[in-house]
Design a protein around this motif. Structure first.
Motif: not given
Ligand SMILES: Nc1ncnc2c1ncn2[C@@H]1O[C@H](COP(=O)(O)O)[C@@H](OP(=O)(O)O)[C@H]1O
Ligand SMILES: [Mg+2]
Ligand SMILES: [Mg+2]
Ligand SMILES: [Mg+2]
Length: 353
Positions: A230-247
């Protein structure tokens, strides 16, 4: 079809508003000012909001409106107000009958300021309420990345109509998902898409045009056979959603492809048409309340395309509680068949923190 008039007016209004944002983008001075929460707002945000509200007032004068921006700043900043007014005056659909259908031009700068300020409804669970995000992803807009002009109609707290104008996404639903797609493509090469949905009637996409509405086609989420692909999408801004949790969630699911980072509700549109598979928005701050205008249209479009949208606890997004999604934290959007599995991984990552 139910809500046929609301859908048509919403699509035309979004389409006209995107014209304004595009002309603002092509000037060097975008009139960016910083709001109280330190987030940016531009001539494009204010102008687009004025044009959308003016069309809604023309057709649905009794409906309430929840919109992101307000005019207070402009009353104190006359030069900025005048610049917005010049863009608002200059923006019209190239198809004269479509432009007339929206009620024609705003008559004066004051009328424009009044229109901007008509978006202060507290929202809630009763009646017809429009939610407007005139530019979602203002930071993306300023960077030349993705942004969306967003409009949704809620009736008694239920989203019935949703429209997203995404000027920097490719029209082609099967184009590879690429956060930078719009940056190297011209409109003539097929840039600019409008996503729409009516509750119970499915979701569609079509080309954003400068005049009358283009032909639309149904869109569907892509069935996922193997979650690891799967490919997942996330915000560019790390202040808007947690890149580390998403990873961490992606890792737990065995996903190896890098995430596609894009600003705005273009993420909802992209998964709804099967260009991407999942959209993860894990909160960065426990006290942040997501705004209804950041999600209403996208939530409906994804659900109508065969997806499920919940928060990180598995609850549906609740649009009945006012201008924010007070009862929700974050967003997890995925095809229905795999949503439960994704949610399990989300819960596991959050509980191990
Ligand atoms: N701390 C935060 N957590 C989540 N969303 C936030 C946030 N601060 C701002 N936002 C919202 O994130 C939106 C952009 O979403 P994305 O990150 O998906 O591009 C912004 O919309 P605007 O650009 O309309 O202000 C803003 O409302
Ligand atoms: Mg904003
Ligand atoms: Mg927004
Ligand atoms: Mg916005």
């Amino acid at each position: 079809m139910p809500y046929a008039k609301e859908l048509r007016i919403a699509q035309l209004a979004v389409q006209r508003a995107t014209l304004l944002t595009k002309s603002v983008f092509h000037t060097t001075a975008k009139g960016t000012v910083s709001k109280e929460d330190h987030s940016p707002v531009t001539v494009g945000d204010f102008g687009a909001q004025a044009l959308i509200i003016s069309a809604l007032r023309h057709h649905f004068p009794d409906d309430e409106i929840v919109a992101e921006e307000e005019a207070a700043e402009l009353i104190a900043n006359k030069p900025l107000s005048e610049r917005i007014w010049s863009y608002v005056q200059a923006t019209m659909l190239e198809d004269e009958s479509a432009e007339q259908e929206l009620g024609g031009p705003i008559q004066s700068e004051q009328e424009m300021l009044d229109a901007i300020d008509m978006g202060k409804s507290p929202g809630g669970a009763k009646g017809r309420i429009w939610a407007i995000d005139p530019i979602d992803g203002t930071k993306g807009f300023l960077r030349g990345g993705q942004y969306a002009v967003c409009l949704a109609l809620m009736v008694d707290g239920d989203v019935k109509v949703g429209v997203l104008g995404c000027p920097n996404l490719p029209v082609d639903d099967s184009a590879p998902l690429d956060a930078h797609a719009g940056e190297n493509q011209t409109d003539a090469e097929g840039k600019g898409v409008i996503f729409s949905a009516v509750l119970g009637e499915g979701a569609t996409s079509g080309a954003l045009s400068r005049g009358a509405l283009s032909k639309e086609a149904p869109i569907h989420m892509k069935p996922i056979e193997d979650i690891t692909q799967a490919t997942f999408c996330e915000s560019v801004e790390s202040g808007h959603s947690s890149h580390s949790d998403q990873a961490a969630i992606a890792k737990l699911l065995g996903i190896t492809k890098p995430s596609v980072r894009m600003d705005s509700q273009a993420k909802y549109g992209s998964i709804a048409r099967g260009a991407g598979d999942l959209y993860l928005r894990l909160p960065v701050r426990a006290d942040y309340e997501e705004k209804i205008w950041d999600h209403a249209a996208g939530d409906l479009i994804v659900r109508e395309a065969g997806g499920e949208v919940t928060d990180v606890t598995g609850k549906r997004l609740d649009f009945t509680l006012g201008r924010t999604l007070k009862a929700n934290k974050g967003v997890v959007a995925a095809p229905k068949a795999v949503h439960g599995k994704i949610l399990e991984a989300v819960k596991q990552v959050l509980s191990s923190k």
